[in-house]
Design a protein around this motif. Sequence first.
Motif, PDB file in Angstrom:
ATOM      1  N   UNK A  18       0.941  -1.196  -0.133  1.00 44.07           N
ATOM      2  CA  UNK A  18       0.376   0.180   0.644  1.00 44.07           C
ATOM      3  C   UNK A  18       1.152   0.895  -0.020  1.00 44.07           C
ATOM      4  N   UNK A  19       0.278   2.175  -0.329  1.00 45.84           N
ATOM      5  CA  UNK A  19       0.814   3.546  -0.036  1.00 45.84           C
ATOM      6  C   UNK A  19       0.467   3.994   1.014  1.00 45.84           C
ATOM      7  N   UNK A  20       2.060   4.322   2.009  1.00 47.59           N
ATOM      8  CA  UNK A  20       2.285   4.304   3.224  1.00 47.59           C
ATOM      9  C   UNK A  20       2.963   6.280   3.399  1.00 47.59           C
ATOM     10  N   UNK A  49       3.335  10.808  10.311  1.00 43.91           N
ATOM     11  CA  UNK A  49       1.684  12.284   9.749  1.00 43.91           C
ATOM     12  C   UNK A  49       1.797  13.710  10.284  1.00 43.91           C
ATOM     13  N   UNK A  50       3.290  13.921  10.459  1.00 41.91           N
ATOM     14  CA  UNK A  50       3.105  14.838  10.702  1.00 41.91           C
ATOM     15  C   UNK A  50       3.671  15.793   9.393  1.00 41.91           C
ATOM     16  N   UNK A  51       3.664  14.911   8.680  1.00 46.36           N
ATOM     17  CA  UNK A  51       4.719  15.290   7.029  1.00 46.36           C
ATOM     18  C   UNK A  51       3.430  15.754   6.103  1.00 46.36           C
ATOM     19  N   UNK A  52       3.184  16.769   5.471  1.00 45.80           N
ATOM     20  CA  UNK A  52       2.354  16.968   3.744  1.00 45.80           C
ATOM     21  C   UNK A  52       1.734  16.258   3.439  1.00 45.80           C
ATOM     22  N   UNK A  53       0.548  15.765   3.673  1.00 42.77           N
ATOM     23  CA  UNK A  53      -0.118  14.135   2.876  1.00 42.77           C
ATOM     24  C   UNK A  53      -0.710  14.599   1.270  1.00 42.77           C
ATOM     25  N   UNK A  54       0.017  16.010   0.926  1.00 35.91           N
ATOM     26  CA  UNK A  54      -0.254  16.146  -0.163  1.00 35.91           C
ATOM     27  C   UNK A  54       0.479  16.418  -1.614  1.00 35.91           C
ATOM     28  N   UNK A  55       2.025  15.703  -1.145  1.00 32.71           N
ATOM     29  CA  UNK A  55       3.396  15.996  -1.855  1.00 32.71           C
ATOM     30  C   UNK A  55       3.422  14.204  -1.428  1.00 32.71           C
ATOM     31  N   UNK A  56       4.063  14.315  -2.644  1.00 32.96           N
ATOM     32  CA  UNK A  56       4.272  12.630  -3.179  1.00 32.96           C
ATOM     33  C   UNK A  56       5.429  11.774  -2.436  1.00 32.96           C
ATOM     34  N   UNK A 100       6.381  12.473   0.267  1.00 35.88           N
ATOM     35  CA  UNK A 100       6.094  12.240   1.663  1.00 35.88           C
ATOM     36  C   UNK A 100       5.373  10.424   2.213  1.00 35.88           C
ATOM     37  N   UNK A 101       5.219   9.782   1.084  1.00 34.77           N
ATOM     38  CA  UNK A 101       4.446   8.999   0.702  1.00 34.77           C
ATOM     39  C   UNK A 101       5.929   7.312   0.215  1.00 34.77           C
ATOM     40  N   UNK A 102       5.024   6.241   0.464  1.00 32.99           N
ATOM     41  CA  UNK A 102       6.528   5.409   0.485  1.00 32.99           C
ATOM     42  C   UNK A 102       5.614   3.936  -0.042  1.00 32.99           C
ATOM     43  N   UNK A 103       5.767   3.342  -0.346  1.00 35.46           N
ATOM     44  CA  UNK A 103       4.949   1.849  -0.662  1.00 35.46           C
ATOM     45  C   UNK A 103       5.459   1.259   0.714  1.00 35.46           C
ATOM     46  N   UNK A 104       4.270   0.363   1.573  1.00 30.80           N
ATOM     47  CA  UNK A 104       4.855  -0.404   2.434  1.00 30.80           C
ATOM     48  C   UNK A 104       5.955  -1.318   2.247  1.00 30.80           C
ATOM     49  N   UNK A 105       5.889  -2.092   3.322  1.00 31.70           N
ATOM     50  CA  UNK A 105       6.290  -2.824   3.703  1.00 31.70           C
ATOM     51  C   UNK A 105       5.426  -4.217   3.490  1.00 31.70           C
ATOM     52  N   UNK A 120       2.211  -5.714   3.340  1.00 31.10           N
ATOM     53  CA  UNK A 120       0.476  -5.573   2.716  1.00 31.10           C
ATOM     54  C   UNK A 120       0.056  -4.767   3.726  1.00 31.10           C
ATOM     55  N   UNK A 121       1.180  -3.372   4.172  1.00 32.28           N
ATOM     56  CA  UNK A 121       0.482  -2.356   5.116  1.00 32.28           C
ATOM     57  C   UNK A 121       1.136  -2.689   6.511  1.00 32.28           C
ATOM     58  N   UNK A 122       0.570  -1.670   7.344  1.00 31.83           N
ATOM     59  CA  UNK A 122       0.164  -1.713   9.182  1.00 31.83           C
ATOM     60  C   UNK A 122      -1.056  -1.223   9.290  1.00 31.83           C
ATOM     61  N   UNK A 123      -2.269  -1.748   8.870  1.00 31.96           N
ATOM     62  CA  UNK A 123      -2.991  -0.929   9.215  1.00 31.96           C
ATOM     63  C   UNK A 123      -3.576  -0.977  10.775  1.00 31.96           C
ATOM     64  N   UNK A 124      -3.981  -0.374  11.651  1.00 30.13           N
ATOM     65  CA  UNK A 124      -3.737  -0.133  13.068  1.00 30.13           C
ATOM     66  C   UNK A 124      -2.956  -0.033  14.128  1.00 30.13           C
ATOM     67  N   UNK A 125      -1.764   0.075  12.724  1.00 30.05           N
ATOM     68  CA  UNK A 125      -0.942   0.787  14.771  1.00 30.05           C
ATOM     69  C   UNK A 125       0.647   2.080  12.997  1.00 30.05           C
ATOM     70  N   UNK A 126       1.270   2.288  13.706  1.00 28.38           N
ATOM     71  CA  UNK A 126       2.448   3.055  12.531  1.00 28.38           C
ATOM     72  C   UNK A 126       3.179   2.174  12.033  1.00 28.38           C
ATOM     73  N   UNK A 127       3.440   3.342  10.891  1.00 29.52           N
ATOM     74  CA  UNK A 127       3.201   2.559   9.496  1.00 29.52           C
ATOM     75  C   UNK A 127       4.592   1.763   9.189  1.00 29.52           C
ATOM     76  N   UNK A 128       4.806   1.058   8.225  1.00 26.08           N
ATOM     77  CA  UNK A 128       6.113   0.162   7.842  1.00 26.08           C
ATOM     78  C   UNK A 128       6.806   1.574   7.729  1.00 26.08           C
ATOM     79  N   UNK A 129       7.073   2.151   6.755  1.00 24.94           N
ATOM     80  CA  UNK A 129       7.929   3.135   6.638  1.00 24.94           C
ATOM     81  C   UNK A 129       8.006   4.471   7.109  1.00 24.94           C
ATOM     82  N   UNK A 130       8.151   4.058   8.568  1.00 21.33           N
ATOM     83  CA  UNK A 130       7.736   5.138   9.892  1.00 21.33           C
ATOM     84  C   UNK A 130       9.627   6.062   9.560  1.00 21.33           C
TER      85      UNK A 130
END
Length: 147
Positions: free
Chosen positions: A112-114, A118-125, A127-132, A134-144
Amino acid sequence: FDPDDWVEIYNNSMDAVDISLWLLKDKDDEHIFTIPLNTVLLPNQFLVFCKDTSNFTHCFPDVIKYIGNIGFGLSGGSDMVRLYDSNGAVVDVVEYDDDDPWPISADGNGPTIELKNPSLDNEMSENWAASKDYGTPGELNSVFTNN
């Protein structure tokens, strides 16, 4: 492994936020999910919206804070996720793509994209990365990352 589409929000404030009757939409204005009454997001809490709760919970049985069935999915190519408060004001918008500079490996094939932080501007590409995996729903993102 197919949890179907899901999107996660996170309360990075110090206050509980009542998101009752807020709206979640994608790019199509006909795709509207109204958040149920008495939905409160506590500080540092995640909430996952899933297209199909059966598929989602089968793949992610440990996630306890989720809502579904939202009634629409998200494109693996490009789409938009929009969140509106109960007065109809825009709270947040993310318009993503699967072409560079967006993470191209998150194209419906597992990752997924993560948001990196969370303090970064989520409109800027960038600031996103592909998850390790299948993603980490409900917890800290895998690419934090720290800012």
